[in-house]
Design an enzyme around this catalytic site. Structure first.
Site, short mmCIF file in Angstrom:
data_model
loop_
_atom_site.label_atom_id
_atom_site.label_comp_id
_atom_site.label_asym_id
_atom_site.label_seq_id
_atom_site.Cartn_x
_atom_site.Cartn_y
_atom_site.Cartn_z
N GLY A 89 16.86 44.37 34.44
CA GLY A 89 15.69 43.80 35.11
C GLY A 89 15.91 42.39 35.60
O GLY A 89 17.03 41.90 35.67
N GLY A 145 21.75 41.44 44.32
CA GLY A 145 22.93 42.15 43.81
C GLY A 145 22.54 43.51 43.25
O GLY A 145 23.16 44.53 43.56
N HIS A 146 21.49 43.53 42.41
CA HIS A 146 21.00 44.81 41.89
C HIS A 146 20.57 45.73 43.04
O HIS A 146 20.85 46.92 43.04
CB HIS A 146 19.78 44.61 40.98
CG HIS A 146 20.02 43.80 39.75
ND1 HIS A 146 19.53 42.53 39.58
CD2 HIS A 146 20.68 44.10 38.59
CE1 HIS A 146 19.86 42.09 38.37
NE2 HIS A 146 20.57 43.01 37.75
N SER A 205 23.01 36.36 39.69
CA SER A 205 22.86 36.77 38.29
C SER A 205 21.45 36.44 37.84
O SER A 205 20.90 35.41 38.24
CB SER A 205 23.87 36.01 37.43
OG SER A 205 23.52 36.13 36.06
N SER A 206 20.89 37.30 37.00
CA SER A 206 19.56 37.01 36.44
C SER A 206 19.61 35.70 35.68
O SER A 206 18.62 34.96 35.62
CB SER A 206 19.12 38.14 35.51
OG SER A 206 19.21 39.39 36.17
P1 AMP Z 1 22.35 43.50 34.64
O1 AMP Z 1 20.90 43.63 34.97
O2 AMP Z 1 22.84 42.09 34.62
O3 AMP Z 1 22.76 44.32 33.45
O4 AMP Z 1 23.12 44.16 35.88
C1 AMP Z 1 22.87 45.48 36.27
C2 AMP Z 1 23.95 45.92 37.22
O5 AMP Z 1 23.93 45.08 38.37
C3 AMP Z 1 25.35 45.81 36.61
O6 AMP Z 1 26.12 46.93 37.01
C4 AMP Z 1 25.87 44.53 37.22
O7 AMP Z 1 27.27 44.49 37.31
C5 AMP Z 1 25.23 44.58 38.60
N1 AMP Z 1 25.19 43.23 39.19
C6 AMP Z 1 24.77 42.10 38.59
N2 AMP Z 1 24.93 41.04 39.41
C7 AMP Z 1 25.47 41.53 40.56
C8 AMP Z 1 25.89 40.92 41.79
N3 AMP Z 1 25.79 39.61 42.01
N4 AMP Z 1 26.41 41.72 42.76
C9 AMP Z 1 26.54 43.07 42.53
N5 AMP Z 1 26.16 43.69 41.39
C10 AMP Z 1 25.64 42.93 40.42
#
Ligand code: AMP
Length: 277
Positions: A28, A33-34, A182-183
């Site tokens: 979340g 990116g997500h 990044s979150s």
């Molecule tokens: P998270 O919410 O941080 O667990 O991320 C969920 C998914 O989004 C994971 O597969 C991450 O690698 C991907 N993700 C996070 N940041 C980025 C980004 N800047 N670009 C592409 N994918 C991302």
């Protein structure tokens, strides 16, 4: 777009979706990116399922579980706009009921880098992803290259456990100064946010040296360290130049190589990486 919390409701909603299902697991507080993963799944699959779950078992006791940013209404609006069919937001109690004691561990791949700095992190990741995969049973699952070791661990685990799921790794989306989205960037003060671009500058400096013919890993690591040292707010945890498959440190760059790092900017821990071909 439908939103479900319980496993039973998830099962009911999944019955109405056509295969192939593309699945995007997230924690979340979504950003572009997500959404790029959701869009890729939208292009390649008949249905898109996204989970939002801040997984307690992948946070260490001194990490930021309680502080991890959350904004479900905003996340749901972004997912709806991106064409998501189904959002699943399981509760910690349903994922880890009393008596839970079964874990998935991936071995050598999780010994170094993030695994070394965050003991137990990948055990939590591999376990929750296995549970999410079992519940959603997608044909494809989408992960970001941003978390390169996580991507390698999930790919290995999927192969080793014969999971019938294609793992798709998508490129890292960056802000205009190169900072990987990044979150956790939301933790940064304005001064820290400016300083945080040093991670990508350090990776880029090493990549440029490699493009110009530098193949000694030790020199590439030193270039990254020196660039990071030029930013007073940056405290590096590690810099790495490793084989992109095994994640073992290399002496010479030959074949697919991963440059990666973890750096503290104030109280915020950031990671980033790029691949050298
Ligand atoms: P998270 O919410 O941080 O667990 O991320 C969920 C998914 O989004 C994971 O597969 C991450 O690698 C991907 N993700 C996070 N940041 C980025 C980004 N800047 N670009 C592409 N994918 C991302």
């Amino acid at each position: 777009m439908r939103t479900v919390v319980g496993h039973a409701d998830l099962k009911t909603e999944l019955k109405g979706l056509e295969a192939p299902i593309g699945f995007v697991p997230t924690m979340g507080f979504l950003h572009a990116g997500h959404i790029s993963l959701v869009q890729r799944a939208r292009q390649e699959c008949r249905a898109v399922v996204v989970s939002i779950f801040v997984n307690p078992s992948q946070f260490g006791p001194k990490e930021d579980l309680a502080a991890y940013p959350r904004d479900l209404p905003r996340d749901l609006a972004m997912l709806k706009a991106a064409g998501t069919d189904l959002v699943w937001t399981p509760t910690p109690e349903s994922m880890y009921p009393p008596g839970f004691q079964t874990w998935v561990t991936v071995e050598a791949l999780t010994c170094g880098l993030e695994g070394e700095q965050r003991p137990g992190h990948f055990r939590g990741v591999a376990t929750v992803v296995t549970k999410l995969f079992n519940a959603v049973a997608p044909q494809r699952a989408y992960f970001g290259q941003k978390d390169a070791q996580q991507a390698a661990v999930i790919r290995r685990m999927t192969r080793d456990l014969d999971l019938p799921i294609e793992i798709v790794i998508c490129p890292t989306l960056r802000e205009s100064d190169g900072l990987a989205m990044s979150s956790r960037n939301s933790y940064l003060s304005p001064a820290e946010r400016t300083a945080a671009s040093v991670l990508y500058r350090a990776l880029s400096a090493a990549r440029d040296a490699h493009t110009q013919g530098e193949h000694r890993a030790e020199v590439l690591r030193r270039i990254m360290q020196e660039t990071l040292a030029g930013e007073p707010l940056a405290e590096p945890e590690y810099v790495s130049c490793a084989d992109a498959e095994s994640l073992q440190e290399v002496e010479q760059v030959s074949g697919k190589t991963l440059l990666s790092m973890a750096v503290r900017i104030g109280r915020t821990r950031l990671i980033d990486n790029i691949n050298l071909d």
